[in-house]
Design a protein around this motif. Structure first.
Motif, PDB file in Angstrom:
ATOM      1  N   ALA A  48      33.540  24.026  77.818  1.00  0.00           N
ATOM      2  CA  ALA A  48      32.465  23.635  78.725  1.00  0.00           C
ATOM      3  C   ALA A  48      32.420  22.119  78.921  1.00  0.00           C
ATOM      4  O   ALA A  48      32.236  21.616  80.040  1.00  0.00           O
ATOM      5  CB  ALA A  48      31.127  24.144  78.211  1.00  0.00           C
ATOM      6  N   LEU A  49      32.594  21.356  77.824  1.00  0.00           N
ATOM      7  CA  LEU A  49      32.589  19.888  77.925  1.00  0.00           C
ATOM      8  C   LEU A  49      33.752  19.389  78.775  1.00  0.00           C
ATOM      9  O   LEU A  49      33.582  18.519  79.647  1.00  0.00           O
ATOM     10  CB  LEU A  49      32.642  19.275  76.530  1.00  0.00           C
ATOM     11  CG  LEU A  49      31.403  19.479  75.643  1.00  0.00           C
ATOM     12  CD1 LEU A  49      31.653  18.934  74.254  1.00  0.00           C
ATOM     13  CD2 LEU A  49      30.178  18.828  76.276  1.00  0.00           C
ATOM     14  N   LEU A  50      34.938  19.937  78.515  1.00  0.00           N
ATOM     15  CA  LEU A  50      36.103  19.509  79.290  1.00  0.00           C
ATOM     16  C   LEU A  50      36.016  19.992  80.728  1.00  0.00           C
ATOM     17  O   LEU A  50      36.480  19.310  81.653  1.00  0.00           O
ATOM     18  CB  LEU A  50      37.380  20.024  78.627  1.00  0.00           C
ATOM     19  CG  LEU A  50      37.721  19.375  77.280  1.00  0.00           C
ATOM     20  CD1 LEU A  50      38.884  20.088  76.612  1.00  0.00           C
ATOM     21  CD2 LEU A  50      38.056  17.899  77.484  1.00  0.00           C
ATOM     22  N   GLY A  51      35.414  21.177  80.949  1.00  0.00           N
ATOM     23  CA  GLY A  51      35.220  21.639  82.318  1.00  0.00           C
ATOM     24  C   GLY A  51      34.296  20.721  83.094  1.00  0.00           C
ATOM     25  O   GLY A  51      34.517  20.439  84.284  1.00  0.00           O
ATOM     26  N   ALA A  60      42.407  14.191  85.423  1.00  0.00           N
ATOM     27  CA  ALA A  60      43.720  14.684  84.992  1.00  0.00           C
ATOM     28  C   ALA A  60      43.738  14.968  83.494  1.00  0.00           C
ATOM     29  O   ALA A  60      44.222  16.013  83.043  1.00  0.00           O
ATOM     30  CB  ALA A  60      44.797  13.664  85.361  1.00  0.00           C
ATOM     31  N   LEU A  61      43.202  14.037  82.708  1.00  0.00           N
ATOM     32  CA  LEU A  61      43.189  14.238  81.257  1.00  0.00           C
ATOM     33  C   LEU A  61      42.298  15.411  80.858  1.00  0.00           C
ATOM     34  O   LEU A  61      42.656  16.233  80.009  1.00  0.00           O
ATOM     35  CB  LEU A  61      42.705  12.957  80.567  1.00  0.00           C
ATOM     36  CG  LEU A  61      43.646  11.741  80.676  1.00  0.00           C
ATOM     37  CD1 LEU A  61      42.995  10.509  80.074  1.00  0.00           C
ATOM     38  CD2 LEU A  61      44.982  12.032  79.994  1.00  0.00           C
ATOM     39  N   ALA A  62      41.109  15.467  81.493  1.00  0.00           N
ATOM     40  CA  ALA A  62      40.203  16.579  81.179  1.00  0.00           C
ATOM     41  C   ALA A  62      40.804  17.922  81.591  1.00  0.00           C
ATOM     42  O   ALA A  62      40.633  18.938  80.899  1.00  0.00           O
ATOM     43  CB  ALA A  62      38.860  16.367  81.863  1.00  0.00           C
ATOM     44  N   LEU A 112      41.299  21.022  79.296  1.00  0.00           N
ATOM     45  CA  LEU A 112      40.565  22.239  79.666  1.00  0.00           C
ATOM     46  C   LEU A 112      41.457  23.467  79.584  1.00  0.00           C
ATOM     47  O   LEU A 112      41.023  24.533  79.126  1.00  0.00           O
ATOM     48  CB  LEU A 112      39.996  22.084  81.073  1.00  0.00           C
ATOM     49  CG  LEU A 112      39.332  23.329  81.675  1.00  0.00           C
ATOM     50  CD1 LEU A 112      38.135  23.755  80.841  1.00  0.00           C
ATOM     51  CD2 LEU A 112      38.914  23.068  83.124  1.00  0.00           C
ATOM     52  N   ILE A 113      42.698  23.318  80.013  1.00  0.00           N
ATOM     53  CA  ILE A 113      43.611  24.463  79.969  1.00  0.00           C
ATOM     54  C   ILE A 113      43.784  24.950  78.534  1.00  0.00           C
ATOM     55  O   ILE A 113      43.704  26.148  78.241  1.00  0.00           O
ATOM     56  CB  ILE A 113      44.968  24.076  80.585  1.00  0.00           C
ATOM     57  CG1 ILE A 113      44.816  23.810  82.091  1.00  0.00           C
ATOM     58  CG2 ILE A 113      45.995  25.178  80.356  1.00  0.00           C
ATOM     59  CD1 ILE A 113      46.068  23.292  82.749  1.00  0.00           C
ATOM     60  N   THR A 124      33.201  27.292  84.839  1.00  0.00           N
ATOM     61  CA  THR A 124      31.921  27.657  85.447  1.00  0.00           C
ATOM     62  C   THR A 124      30.812  26.683  85.045  1.00  0.00           C
ATOM     63  O   THR A 124      30.032  26.235  85.889  1.00  0.00           O
ATOM     64  CB  THR A 124      31.531  29.085  85.035  1.00  0.00           C
ATOM     65  OG1 THR A 124      32.590  29.988  85.398  1.00  0.00           O
ATOM     66  CG2 THR A 124      30.256  29.517  85.720  1.00  0.00           C
ATOM     67  N   VAL A 125      30.748  26.335  83.772  1.00  0.00           N
ATOM     68  CA  VAL A 125      29.747  25.369  83.320  1.00  0.00           C
ATOM     69  C   VAL A 125      29.954  24.030  84.014  1.00  0.00           C
ATOM     70  O   VAL A 125      29.001  23.386  84.492  1.00  0.00           O
ATOM     71  CB  VAL A 125      29.797  25.214  81.793  1.00  0.00           C
ATOM     72  CG1 VAL A 125      28.903  24.074  81.329  1.00  0.00           C
ATOM     73  CG2 VAL A 125      29.392  26.512  81.109  1.00  0.00           C
ATOM     74  N   GLY A 126      31.207  23.572  84.074  1.00  0.00           N
ATOM     75  CA  GLY A 126      31.497  22.320  84.765  1.00  0.00           C
ATOM     76  C   GLY A 126      31.129  22.373  86.231  1.00  0.00           C
ATOM     77  O   GLY A 126      30.609  21.395  86.791  1.00  0.00           O
TER      78      GLY A 126
END
Length: 564
Positions: free
Chosen positions: A42-45, A90-92, A96-97, A156-158
Motif C-alpha cells: 500500500a505504501l509503495l502503491g 520508477a523506484l516505487a 511495488l511489483i 488500489t490504495v495508492g
C-alpha cells in the motif's frame, strides 16, 4: 467465533488459528496472519500513484510560469520537479511489483497450507464429504483468485489516495471543477456496482461446473483401463464433452459480464474526463482559469481514469476472491468422522489384539487371523476395525483391550494400518512411495518387504529400479503389480496390528501362494488380520473366522480348519 481446524501440537506457529465463519472472515484472517506485505504494498502503491497524479499539475505550473514571463529558470525548476517525480515513481513501481507479488505469495501459500492440512485431517473421510473436483479446483483456481485479490491491494490504495489528492488540488485551484470531480469520479465508481452481483453469481456457476468437470475427468482417467475393457470409453467421453460444454457456456456467461464491467470501467471515467475538459475549456475562455490550469485539469482528469479502472479491477478480483474464499471455507468446515479423545488411554506395548464384540471378530495378539466374509461387507468391516467411529449403542472395537475411540489418534495411526485394493500409489520414485510411512527404514527391511509381497521382480523390471518414477496412481503398472507394491508398502510400515483387505485379489494362484507364506513368515510375532476367502491364506492362518451373509454376528474365533 473462530474454529480451530488443526491440532496445535502439529500445526506450525507460522499458521495461526483460522477463521471460517464466512468468506470475508477468511480473507481478513489472511490479512491479519501476515499484514506487512500488504502494508508495504500500500505504501509503495501510494508512492507510485501520487507522482503520476502530481505531474499534470507541475506541467501546468511550468506553462503558467513561462507564459507570465517567469523566465527559463522557472521552467528548469519545474522540469527538475517533474524529473524527480518520475524517478520516485520508477523506484516505487519496482518495489511495488515485489511487494505485491509477496502479498500474493503469502495469500496463496497460507491458503494452500490450510487446505492441505484439512485434507490430511479429513483423511479417508474426505471422499464421502466432498467431490475430488471441488478439492482440486480449490487448490488451484480458488487459491489463485485469492492471491490476485491480494496483489491488487497496493495499487488500489495508492489509486484512492492519489485520486483524493488530485481532487483536493483541483478544488483549491477551481472550486467549480473540484466539485465536478467530486461528483463525477464517485459516480463513475458507483456505476460499476450493479454489475458486480451478476458477475459473482455467474462466477459461482462457472466454479460449480468446473468442479463437476474436474471430478469426472479424474474418475475417467482413474478408470480408463476398465472403461476400455467394458467398451464404455466412448460413452464416458461423450458425457465429459457435454460437461465441458456446460463449463464453456458458464465461462462465456461470466466472460460477457466481465467484458461489460471492463467496458464500464473505460466508458464512465471517460465521460467524466470529457465533461471536466469541456467545463475547464469554458472556464478558460471566460478567463476564470489560466491555460496552464486548463492543461493541469485535463491531465489530472485523464489521470483519474486510472484510479477508476484500478477500482474496477479491484472490485472484480475481490468479487472472485469472495467466491473462492466461500468455497475454501466450505471445505475447511468439514469435520472428520474421527476426533481426538479428550482423555486418551495408552495402548499396551508389543503386539495388539483386535476384538469386535459386535461381529465376533477376534484377532489374537501376534497371530495371523483370516476372516472369510461376504465381499460386500469386507470394506465396512476393515473400516470398523481400524477407525474409532461407532454408532450409538454399538460396543466399540477393542485394540489391545482399549476401546478404539479412547486411543490417541497419533498412536492409533502409528501402530495400526489398514491396506486394501483401493489404496492408491502416488507420483514419485518407487523408493519414496514405499518408505513414505518411515523414510528411515533400512535397505534390508525394504528388501524383505518386497520379497514378502513378491514385488522384487516388479521393481527390477522398472527402468531405474527403486529410483524409477511412478505415474499418478501407478497407471503404467498392471493391477497385480500395483497390488503387490501396495502390499510391500504396508509391510514395510511394520505396524503392530495390520488389517489387509483382499491383498492378493489381482494376482495368480502361484503368486498368491508365495505371498501368503512369506507374509505369514515376515509378520511372525505381530498381529495380522486378512480378509480373504482364498484357501491359500486360510492354509497359513493361525486362526480362521467365518462370517455368515448379512449383518448377523460372527461365530467365535476358532483354530484354522475348524468347520463353521
Amino acid at each position: 467465533m473462530t474454529n480451530r481446524l488443526f491440532d496445535p501440537s502439529v500445526a506450525p506457529a507460522a499458521v495461526p488459528e483460522v477463521n471460517v465463519r464466512g468468506p470475508w472472515s477468511f480473507l481478513w484472517w489472511l490479512v491479519r496472519a501476515r499484514p506487512w506485505p500488504l502494508v508495504l504494498s500500500a505504501l509503495l502503491g501510494t508512492a507510485w500513484m501520487v507522482p503520476l497524479a502530481l505531474t499534470p499539475l507541475v506541467v501546468g505550473q511550468a506553462i503558467d510560469g513561462a507564459g507570465q514571463g517567469g523566465g527559463a529558470g522557472d521552467v528548469v525548476l519545474w522540469a527538475l520537479v517533474a524529473l524527480g517525480l518520475g524517478a520516485v515513481q520508477a523506484l516505487a513501481g519496482a518495489g511495488l511489483i515485489q511487494a505485491a507479488v509477496g502479498a500474493e505469495a503469502h495469500a496463496v501459500s497460507y491458503s494452500h497450507r490450510v487446505l492441505m492440512r484439512q485434507v490430511v485431517r479429513l483423511g479417508a473421510t474426505l471422499r464421502g464429504k466432498a467431490r475430488s473436483g471441488d478439492v482440486a479446483a480449490s487448490a488451484a483456481a480458488d487459491v489463485e483468485s485469492i492471491g490476485q485479490a491480494f496483489e491488487v491491494v497496493g495499487r488500489t490504495v495508492g489509486a484512492v489516495i492519489a485520486a483524493a489528492l488530485v481532487t483536493v488540488a483541483l478544488t483549491v485551484t477551481s472550486p467549480l471543477l473540484g466539485l465536478a470531480v467530486l461528483i463525477g469520479v464517485p459516480a463513475a465508481v458507483l456505476g460499476i456496482g450493479p454489475l458486480l452481483r451478476p458477475l459473482q453469481a455467474r462466477d459461482e456457476a462457472q466454479r460449480e461446473q468446473m468442479g463437476i468437470a474436474t471430478s469426472q475427468a479424474g474418475d475417467i482417467v482413474a478408470g480408463l483401463r476398465i472403461l476400455r475393457g467394458i467398451g464404455g470409453e466412448a460413452r464416458f467421453a461423450e458425457r465429459f464433452r457435454r460437461t465441458s460444454q456446460q463449463v464453456r457456456r458458464a465461462g462465456e456467461s461470466a466472460g460477457r459480464m466481465e467484458a461489460w464491467l471492463q467496458a464500464a470501467g473505460v466508458l464512465l471515467p471517460g465521460l467524466v474526463t470529457v465533461g471536466i475538459v469541456w467545463f475547464g475549456a469554458h472556464l478558460a475562455l471566460n478567463g476564470a482559469i489560466t491555460a496552464g490550469e486548463l492543461i493541469a485539469f485535463y491531465g489530472a482528469s485523464a489521470f483519474l481514469t486510472l484510479p477508476v479502472s484500478t477500482a474496477t479491477e479491484a472490485a472484480e478480483t475481490v468479487s472472485l476472491a469472495r467466491v473462492a474464499a466461500g468455497r475454501i471455507c466450505t471445505l475447511l468446515c468439514l469435520e472428520p468422522d474421527t476426533v481426538a479423545p479428550p482423555h486418551p488411554e495408552p495402548l499396551p506395548p508389543g503386539p495388539l489384539s483386535l476384538t469386535d464384540p459386535e461381529t465376533g471378530i477376534t484377532a489374537r495378539a501376534g497371530r495371523l487371523t483370516v476372516v472369510v466374509a461376504p465381499a460386500d461387507r469386507t470394506g465396512d468391516l476393515a473400516d470398523r476395525l481400524t477407525r474409532p467411529v461407532r454408532p450409538d449403542g454399538i460396543p466399540p472395537v477393542l485394540l489391545g483391550g482399549v476401546p478404539l475411540d479412547r486411543v490417541d489418534l497419533a498412536e492409533l495411526r502409528s501402530r495400526t494400518l489398514r491396506s486394501g485394493p483401493a489404496d492408491p500409489l502416488f507420483t514419485g520414485t518407487v523408493r519414496e512411495e514405499l518408505t513414505a510411512a518411515n523414510p528411515t527404514r533400512s535397505p534390508e527391511a525394504l528388501d524383505r518387504a518386497l520379497w514378502a509381497a513378491d514385488a522384487t521382480d516388479v521393481v527390477d523390471a522398472l527402468p531405474g529400479g527403486l529410483d524409477a518414477q511412478l505415474d499418478e496412481g501407478g497407471r503404467t503398472l498392471s493391477g497385480g503389480q500395483r497390488q503387490r507394491l501396495v502390499l510391500a508398502r504396508a509391510l514395510l510400515a511394520s505396524p503392530d496390528a495390520l488389517v489387509l483387505e483382499d491383498p492378493t485379489a489381482s494376482v495368480d494362484a502361484h503368486t498368491e501362494a508365495r505371498v501368503a507364506e512369506r507374509v505369514a513368515a515376515l509378520r511372525t510375532g505381530r498381529t495380522t488380520l486378512v480378509f480373504s476367502d482364498s484357501p491359500l491364506w486360510r492354509g497359513v492362518a493361525d486362526h480362521e473366522i467365518r462370517l455368515n451373509p448379512g449383518p448377523a454376528p460372527a461365530h467365535p474365533d476358532r483354530p484354522a480348519g475348524e468347520p463353521s
